[in-house]
Design a protein around this motif. Sequence first.
Motif, PDB file in Angstrom:
ATOM      1  N   GLU A 174       0.831  -1.203   0.000  1.00 40.64           N
ATOM      2  CA  GLU A 174       0.000   0.000   0.000  1.00 40.64           C
ATOM      3  C   GLU A 174       0.868   1.257   0.000  1.00 40.64           C
ATOM      4  OE1 GLU A 174      -2.717  -0.193   3.246  1.00 40.64           O
ATOM      5  OE2 GLU A 174      -3.969  -1.735   2.319  1.00 40.64           O
TER       6      GLU A 174
ATOM      7  N   PHE B  97      -0.179  -3.565  -7.162  1.00 47.99           N
ATOM      8  CA  PHE B  97      -1.534  -4.123  -7.261  1.00 47.99           C
ATOM      9  C   PHE B  97      -1.508  -5.654  -7.266  1.00 47.99           C
ATOM     10  CE2 PHE B  97      -3.247   0.051  -8.967  1.00 47.99           C
ATOM     11  CZ  PHE B  97      -4.176   0.207  -7.952  1.00 47.99           C
TER      12      PHE B  97
ATOM     13  N   ASP C 273      -5.234  -7.122  -6.550  1.00 47.71           N
ATOM     14  CA  ASP C 273      -6.115  -6.503  -7.552  1.00 47.71           C
ATOM     15  C   ASP C 273      -5.481  -6.706  -8.929  1.00 47.71           C
ATOM     16  OD1 ASP C 273      -7.791  -4.937  -9.102  1.00 47.71           O
ATOM     17  OD2 ASP C 273      -7.996  -3.376  -7.574  1.00 47.71           O
TER      18      ASP C 273
ATOM     19  N   LYS D 169      -6.443  -4.267 -12.087  1.00 47.38           N
ATOM     20  CA  LYS D 169      -5.710  -2.999 -12.159  1.00 47.38           C
ATOM     21  C   LYS D 169      -4.236  -3.243 -12.472  1.00 47.38           C
ATOM     22  CE  LYS D 169      -8.747  -0.308  -9.122  1.00 47.38           C
ATOM     23  NZ  LYS D 169      -8.861   0.450  -7.846  1.00 47.38           N
TER      24      LYS D 169
END
Length: 489
Positions: free
Chosen positions: A288, A327, A332, A335
């Motif tokens: 993150e 990602f 994810d 993405k």
Amino acid sequence: MSDTDGVHDGQRPTGVFSTLMSDGDWLYTKGEYKKAIDSYTTALTLKPDDKTCFVGRAKCYLKMGQSDNALKDAEASLKEDKSFFEGLYQKAEALYYMGEFEFALVFYHRGQKLRPQIQEFRLGIQKAQEAIENSVGNPSFVKLEIKGDLSFLQKDEERAQPIAAIQHLTTKKKQQTLKTPKSEKTTKQLLGEFYSDKKYLENLLKDEDLVKGKTKGGERLQDVIQGCLTYLDTCTEFWNQEKPISEQEKERKLMQQKPLPSTPSDPAQFLLKSLDDIDAELTSGNAEGSLKKAEDVMKIVQGWSEKEVPNKKEVLGSLHSCIGNAFIELGDLGKALDHHQKDLEFAKQCKLPDAMSRALDNIGRVYAQIGQFSQAIEFWEKKIPLVRGGLEKTWLFHEIGWCYLELNRHEEARDCGVRSVAAADEIADEKWQINANVLVAQSELKLGNFESCVSHFERALTLAQLQEDDSAMNVIQKALDEAKQHLPQ
């Protein structure tokens, strides 16, 4: 032309070199390191600059505990190509076993940045970091560390070396020391944990005997130390311009409303530090944080003109790659795929083979993770002409073969496995020799070629035994026992 064609004017047949290399590789897998060294040494008399041969001999020297000789061979393999990542890995390994953990960490990092998909580099980073942490508190161990893989020095002048970041900072132009803030208190606040490093470096410069020394690469220690101080001064000046101490709290509260920073005085230096920070966050497991930093830098770069940053598209491609990798770690994959495809578009526009290889690799990884094996194969096969080294080649053919196996296309899986075995044998990499032979064995089992299946499982088992890899031995032995049941009695 056959191997024996063209033997004239005192030249020896080219097949002799290949035979000697193959003998060295096989002797290495059997644990006969002294004989393997003799074979590689003879091969080097025929091709004195063969980097793969140097790597093979370096691995043997490491197994025999001769780390100094291993380091010499690793450095020889990098003489003509500093980005030869098999050589970088062997140099890192040699330094690690010499106890030079900081310098080993530097070269693990270099290799990881060149080939992030190769797990050996990431594992090397982890073990080097752990070794450094375990060394803290040892009175004979003097350490300087600047976050972001910027500089590592030891006070012993014979072992001090510059690292990648310092070299990169001087590639375009000679750096000029920027004027630091007048207030020492301000400098301390801006540098934070790096302030003690700055004072340490300044004290080193006062040691007249030390600064007269040179690194193994021939660079003056005074220049190396001054380069580190220059970088810290540059960071201090930039941070002071962009975010004065008195405004820090206000900035945190009004981050969304505050305009993005203007172009820094040295964009290349700003980008180098930013990319190092982004990579460090991802390597430490903070996907993150890595994503946030990459997106922030992306917004800044998008506001720059082509005049300010001539390689703007190349930089944007690198940032898309960083965002895509973050990602992937966050799960994810949709993405991630979008950003890696944008990286590929920029790489094609700029005609950058390395960037294209990176993007194709990442796109293939995403497709493989979501189970779209045909698409993974499509992109990975486009990468094959761009592959440079044996380690990447054996990994790539193995992954393509694994995808074919998942699609029940067993002949293609076996053919890729055979190519992976050949590439792994070429560089004498035990881990990939095991993986590749298992892939061939699995494919041959599906094709009903049981004798070949058993043969490849047996070779994989022998390699696992040489590595003393109990978990691999147990799995392979079980598969081998099942395969033997199909043999005619």
